[in-house]
Design a protein around this motif. Structure first.
Motif, PDB file in Angstrom:
ATOM      1  N   THR A 104       0.821  -1.219   0.000  1.00  0.00           N
ATOM      2  CA  THR A 104       0.000   0.000   0.000  1.00  0.00           C
ATOM      3  C   THR A 104       0.850   1.261   0.000  1.00  0.00           C
ATOM      4  N   MET A 105       2.161   1.135   0.188  1.00  0.00           N
ATOM      5  CA  MET A 105       3.075   2.283   0.268  1.00  0.00           C
ATOM      6  C   MET A 105       2.589   3.286   1.319  1.00  0.00           C
ATOM      7  N   THR A 106       2.193   2.768   2.473  1.00  0.00           N
ATOM      8  CA  THR A 106       1.690   3.620   3.553  1.00  0.00           C
ATOM      9  C   THR A 106       2.774   3.779   4.610  1.00  0.00           C
ATOM     10  N   TYR A 107       3.181   5.036   4.880  1.00  0.00           N
ATOM     11  CA  TYR A 107       4.307   5.328   5.772  1.00  0.00           C
ATOM     12  C   TYR A 107       3.786   5.965   7.057  1.00  0.00           C
ATOM     13  N   SER A 108       2.962   5.207   7.767  1.00  0.00           N
ATOM     14  CA  SER A 108       2.426   5.618   9.058  1.00  0.00           C
ATOM     15  C   SER A 108       1.974   4.344   9.751  1.00  0.00           C
ATOM     16  N   SER A 109       1.545   4.450  10.988  1.00  0.00           N
ATOM     17  CA  SER A 109       1.227   3.241  11.745  1.00  0.00           C
ATOM     18  C   SER A 109       0.061   2.479  11.153  1.00  0.00           C
ATOM     19  N   GLY A 110       0.220   1.163  11.063  1.00  0.00           N
ATOM     20  CA  GLY A 110      -0.899   0.304  10.760  1.00  0.00           C
ATOM     21  C   GLY A 110      -1.725   0.053  12.013  1.00  0.00           C
ATOM     22  N   LEU A 111      -2.852  -0.600  11.846  1.00  0.00           N
ATOM     23  CA  LEU A 111      -3.726  -0.976  12.961  1.00  0.00           C
ATOM     24  C   LEU A 111      -3.954  -2.476  12.870  1.00  0.00           C
ATOM     25  N   PHE A 112      -3.187  -3.243  13.641  1.00  0.00           N
ATOM     26  CA  PHE A 112      -3.278  -4.695  13.607  1.00  0.00           C
ATOM     27  C   PHE A 112      -4.506  -5.169  14.376  1.00  0.00           C
ATOM     28  N   ALA A 113      -5.022  -6.313  13.937  1.00  0.00           N
ATOM     29  CA  ALA A 113      -6.217  -6.863  14.574  1.00  0.00           C
ATOM     30  C   ALA A 113      -5.919  -7.392  15.968  1.00  0.00           C
ATOM     31  N   GLY A 114      -4.668  -7.773  16.229  1.00  0.00           N
ATOM     32  CA  GLY A 114      -4.287  -8.299  17.534  1.00  0.00           C
ATOM     33  C   GLY A 114      -2.828  -8.714  17.517  1.00  0.00           C
ATOM     34  N   PRO A 115      -2.313  -9.225  18.652  1.00  0.00           N
ATOM     35  CA  PRO A 115      -0.891  -9.583  18.755  1.00  0.00           C
ATOM     36  C   PRO A 115      -0.442 -10.624  17.736  1.00  0.00           C
ATOM     37  N   ALA A 119      -3.199  -4.310   7.986  1.00  0.00           N
ATOM     38  CA  ALA A 119      -3.228  -3.360   9.107  1.00  0.00           C
ATOM     39  C   ALA A 119      -3.297  -1.928   8.600  1.00  0.00           C
ATOM     40  N   GLN A 120      -2.615  -1.630   7.503  1.00  0.00           N
ATOM     41  CA  GLN A 120      -2.660  -0.278   6.946  1.00  0.00           C
ATOM     42  C   GLN A 120      -4.049   0.029   6.399  1.00  0.00           C
ATOM     43  N   ARG A 121      -4.639  -0.916   5.713  1.00  0.00           N
ATOM     44  CA  ARG A 121      -5.988  -0.685   5.194  1.00  0.00           C
ATOM     45  C   ARG A 121      -6.995  -0.536   6.331  1.00  0.00           C
ATOM     46  N   ARG A 122      -6.816  -1.310   7.388  1.00  0.00           N
ATOM     47  CA  ARG A 122      -7.721  -1.224   8.543  1.00  0.00           C
ATOM     48  C   ARG A 122      -7.609   0.152   9.196  1.00  0.00           C
ATOM     49  N   LYS A 123      -6.392   0.676   9.323  1.00  0.00           N
ATOM     50  CA  LYS A 123      -6.190   2.014   9.890  1.00  0.00           C
ATOM     51  C   LYS A 123      -6.894   3.080   9.062  1.00  0.00           C
ATOM     52  N   ASP A 149      -9.336   2.678   6.831  1.00  0.00           N
ATOM     53  CA  ASP A 149     -10.790   2.495   6.811  1.00  0.00           C
ATOM     54  C   ASP A 149     -11.429   2.991   8.104  1.00  0.00           C
ATOM     55  N   ARG A 150     -10.770   2.766   9.237  1.00  0.00           N
ATOM     56  CA  ARG A 150     -11.343   3.259  10.487  1.00  0.00           C
ATOM     57  C   ARG A 150     -11.398   4.779  10.489  1.00  0.00           C
ATOM     58  N   LEU A 151     -10.365   5.433  10.001  1.00  0.00           N
ATOM     59  CA  LEU A 151     -10.363   6.893   9.970  1.00  0.00           C
ATOM     60  C   LEU A 151     -11.441   7.409   9.020  1.00  0.00           C
ATOM     61  N   LEU A 152     -11.611   6.757   7.891  1.00  0.00           N
ATOM     62  CA  LEU A 152     -12.659   7.161   6.952  1.00  0.00           C
ATOM     63  C   LEU A 152     -14.044   6.911   7.546  1.00  0.00           C
ATOM     64  N   ASP A 153     -14.201   5.809   8.262  1.00  0.00           N
ATOM     65  CA  ASP A 153     -15.482   5.533   8.923  1.00  0.00           C
ATOM     66  C   ASP A 153     -15.798   6.599   9.969  1.00  0.00           C
ATOM     67  N   LEU A 154     -14.805   6.932  10.781  1.00  0.00           N
ATOM     68  CA  LEU A 154     -15.027   7.877  11.882  1.00  0.00           C
ATOM     69  C   LEU A 154     -15.310   9.289  11.380  1.00  0.00           C
ATOM     70  N   THR A 155     -14.845   9.610  10.185  1.00  0.00           N
ATOM     71  CA  THR A 155     -15.109  10.938   9.623  1.00  0.00           C
ATOM     72  C   THR A 155     -16.280  10.924   8.638  1.00  0.00           C
ATOM     73  N   TRP A 195       1.719   8.411  -0.314  1.00  0.00           N
ATOM     74  CA  TRP A 195       1.796   7.845  -1.663  1.00  0.00           C
ATOM     75  C   TRP A 195       0.417   7.436  -2.173  1.00  0.00           C
ATOM     76  N   GLY A 196      -0.644   8.028  -1.584  1.00  0.00           N
ATOM     77  CA  GLY A 196      -1.949   7.981  -2.218  1.00  0.00           C
ATOM     78  C   GLY A 196      -2.936   6.932  -1.764  1.00  0.00           C
ATOM     79  N   GLU A 197      -2.581   6.046  -0.837  1.00  0.00           N
ATOM     80  CA  GLU A 197      -3.485   4.948  -0.496  1.00  0.00           C
ATOM     81  C   GLU A 197      -4.789   5.429   0.123  1.00  0.00           C
ATOM     82  N   LEU A 198      -4.730   6.417   1.014  1.00  0.00           N
ATOM     83  CA  LEU A 198      -5.958   6.904   1.637  1.00  0.00           C
ATOM     84  C   LEU A 198      -6.876   7.534   0.585  1.00  0.00           C
TER      85      LEU A 198
END
Length: 416
Positions: free
Chosen positions: A164-175, A183-187, A189-195, A210-213
Motif C-alpha cells: 500500500t506504500m503507507t508510511y504511518s502506523s498500521g492498525l493490527f487486529a491483535g498480537p 493493518a494499513q488498510r484497517r487504519k 478504513d477506520r479513519l474514513l469511517d469515523l469521519t 503515496w496515495g493509499e488513503l
C-alpha cells in the motif's frame, strides 16, 4: 521520475559522524555517567565479541574512546552518531533502546528515579540544543525539510513499506496479526469511517503520502482533494491513483496547507501523521485551516504521534531524529490538541483512539524489511552510514512506543 540518493562518496556528507569530537574531559565524564546509569538500568556494556549469556540487552563497544567522546560532546545525539559510525553495536538494538527509554521515562518500577535525570539543568545538553533556524517550518522551510526525507527515493521506501506504500502506523487486529498491508488498510478504513466518508463526500487530505488513503476514499464514492509538498510523493501517488482507476475522483496538488481556500467547505478533512512536521509555531495555522475549511456538520480525523503532556516543554529540543531523519519535526500532546482547538477554531475533540502497540509492530516489520533488503538499498546509491542511520531510526522509534515514551492516536474533531 528522478530518484535522489545519498552519495556513495562519503566525504563531507556526514561531517559529525565521520569526525570524532575532541572532548576528552567530557568523554571521561560520559564514561562515569554511563557506568552510573548501567548499574541502574537493565543493560550490559561489554567490549568483547564473545556471545553473552541470556539476560539484559547488550551494548557492545567497538571503539570505546570515540563512543564516550561523542556522548560527552553532544549527549543523545552523540549516542546515535556513535551507532551511525559503528562505534557500538547491539544484539537486540530495539530491546536495548527500549530498556534505556523505559528507565528514563520512569516506567520500569525500581528504575523510576532515573526519570528525573532528564530535568537536571546541567544535563540538558543530553537532549540537544534548540532547532536550527534554517529548519523552521516556514512555507519554504517546510518544503526543504520534507524534501530531505520524503524525496530521498521512492524506490528506497518501497523496499521496506508494504504494497500500500503507507508510511504511518498500521492498525493490527491483535498480537498474532502479522499482515502489515491489512493493518494499513484497517487504519485507513477506520479513519474514513469515523469521519463519515462515503458516496458523495467532499474530502480534503492534508499530506498525501503515496496515495493509499485517497484511493480508498475515492472507491467509497468520495471526491478527494489531497495536497502534499513532496514532489516525489506527488508523482508516485498520481501514478497509483491512475492505476487504481480513480483518477477522475482524486486531485493531487503540490500545495502547502496554509495556502488552501475553499468557500464551500469540505465534508471531511483527514491528515495522517502530518502534524509532526508542522512545528509548534505553526500549530495555530494548521488547526485554524482545518476549522476554516471544514463544512458545517463535517468531521476531521487526525492521526498523530503524541508525547505525554508533561514532556511538551521539552519537545523543541534538538534531537538525533530531527538532525538526521525529520528536520523541523515536533510532536504534541493530546491535551495540546484540545488547547489549540479551544483557541478560536470552533472545533472540539469528539473522540480519541490510541494504538501505540500497533506502531511498535509496524516499525518492527519495517526494520526487518529494510535490513533484509540492505543490498538493494546499497544498489540505489546509499552508503553504509545511511543503512546504520535508518536501522537506528526505526529501532529508536519502536523503543519509544514500546516504552510508552510516545503514542499514536486517531483524533476525531467536530463542531459542538
Amino acid at each position: 521520475m528522478t530518484e535522489i540518493g545519498v552519495p556513495t562518496t562519503p566525504a563531507g556528507y556526514w561531517p559529525d559522524v565521520e569526525s570524532v569530537p575532541r572532548a576528552p574531559l567530557r568523554g571521561a565524564a560520559a564514561h562515569a555517567l554511563l557506568r552510573f546509569i548501567a548499574g541502574r538500568v537493565p543493560v550490559r556494556v561489554v567490549t568483547v565479541d564473545e556471545p553473552q549469556p541470556p539476560g539484559p540487552p547488550v551494548l557492545r563497544l567497538r571503539r570505546p574512546d570515540a563512543f564516550y567522546r561523542r556522548i560527552g560532546a553532544t549527549g543523545l545525539i552523540g549516542l546515535g552518531e556513535a551507532y551511525q559510525a559503528g562505534d557500538w553495536d547491539a544484539d537486540d538494538l530495539a530491546g536495548l533502546l527500549t530498556a534505556g527509554a523505559a528507565a528514563m521515562s520512569g516506567s520500569l518500577g525500581r528504575y523510576r528515579g532515573l526519570a528525573r535525570i532528564r530535568h537536571v539543568p546541567w544535563l540538558q545538553w543530553a537532549h540537544g540544543a534548540r532547532q536550527p533556524a534554517d529548519e523552521e517550518n516556514t512555507v519554504e522551510g517546510a518544503r526543504r525539510n520534507i524534501q530531505r526525507h520524503y524525496d530521498l527515493s521512492n524506490d528506497m521506501f518501497a523496499l521496506f513499506l508494504d504494497e500500500t506504500m503507507t508510511y504511518s502506523s498500521g492498525l493490527f487486529a491483535g498480537p498474532e496479526d502479522d499482515d502489515l498491508a491489512g493493518a494499513q488498510r484497517r487504519k485507513i478504513d477506520r479513519l474514513l469511517d469515523l469521519t463519515g466518508v462515503g458516496d458523495g463526500t467532499r474530502v480534503l487530505e492534508i499530506g498525501t503520502g503515496w496515495g493509499e488513503l485517497s484511493i480508498r476514499a475515492a472507491r467509497r464514492g468520495a471526491t478527494v482533494h489531497t495536497i502534499t509538498i513532496s514532489a516525489e510523493q506527488q508523482a508516485l501517488a498520481q501514478q497509483r491513483v491512475v492505476d487504481a482507476g480513480v483518477a477522475d475522483r482524486v486531485t493531487i496538488e503540490l500545495r502547502d496547507y496554509r495556502h488552501l481556500e475553499d468557500t464551500q467547505g469540505y465534508d471531511a478533512i483527514v491528515s495522517v501523521e502530518m502534524i509532526e512536521a508542522v512545528g509548534r509555531k505553526y500549530w495555530p495555522d494548521y488547526f485554524g485551516a482545518i476549522g476554516r475549511l471544514l463544512a458545517p456538520g463535517g468531521r476531521a480525523g487526525i492521526q498523530a504521534i503524541t508525547l505525554p503532556d508533561e514532556r511538551l516543554p521539552y519537545a523543541d529540543t534538538y534531537t538525533w531524529v530531527q538532525k538526521y531523519i525529520f528536520p523541523g519535526g515536533v510532536m504534541l500532546s493530546v491535551e495540546e490538541v484540545e488547547r489549540q482547538l479551544a483557541a478560536g477554531t470552533g472545533l472540539r475533540l469528539a473522540e480519541k483512539r490510541a494504538f501505540g502497540w500497533s506502531y511498535a509492530k509496524t516499525l518492527r516489520q519495517w526494520r526487518a524489511n529494510f535490513m533484509a533488503n540492505s543490498d538493494r538499498v546499497r544498489a540505489l546509491g546509499f552508503d553504509e552510514i545511511f543503512l546504520r542511520t535508518w536501522e537506528y531510526y526505526l529501532a529508536y522509534c519502536e523503543a519509544g512506543f514500546v516504552s510508552g515514551e510516545i503514542d499514536v492516536y486517531q483524533l476525531i474533531l467536530d463542531r459542538p
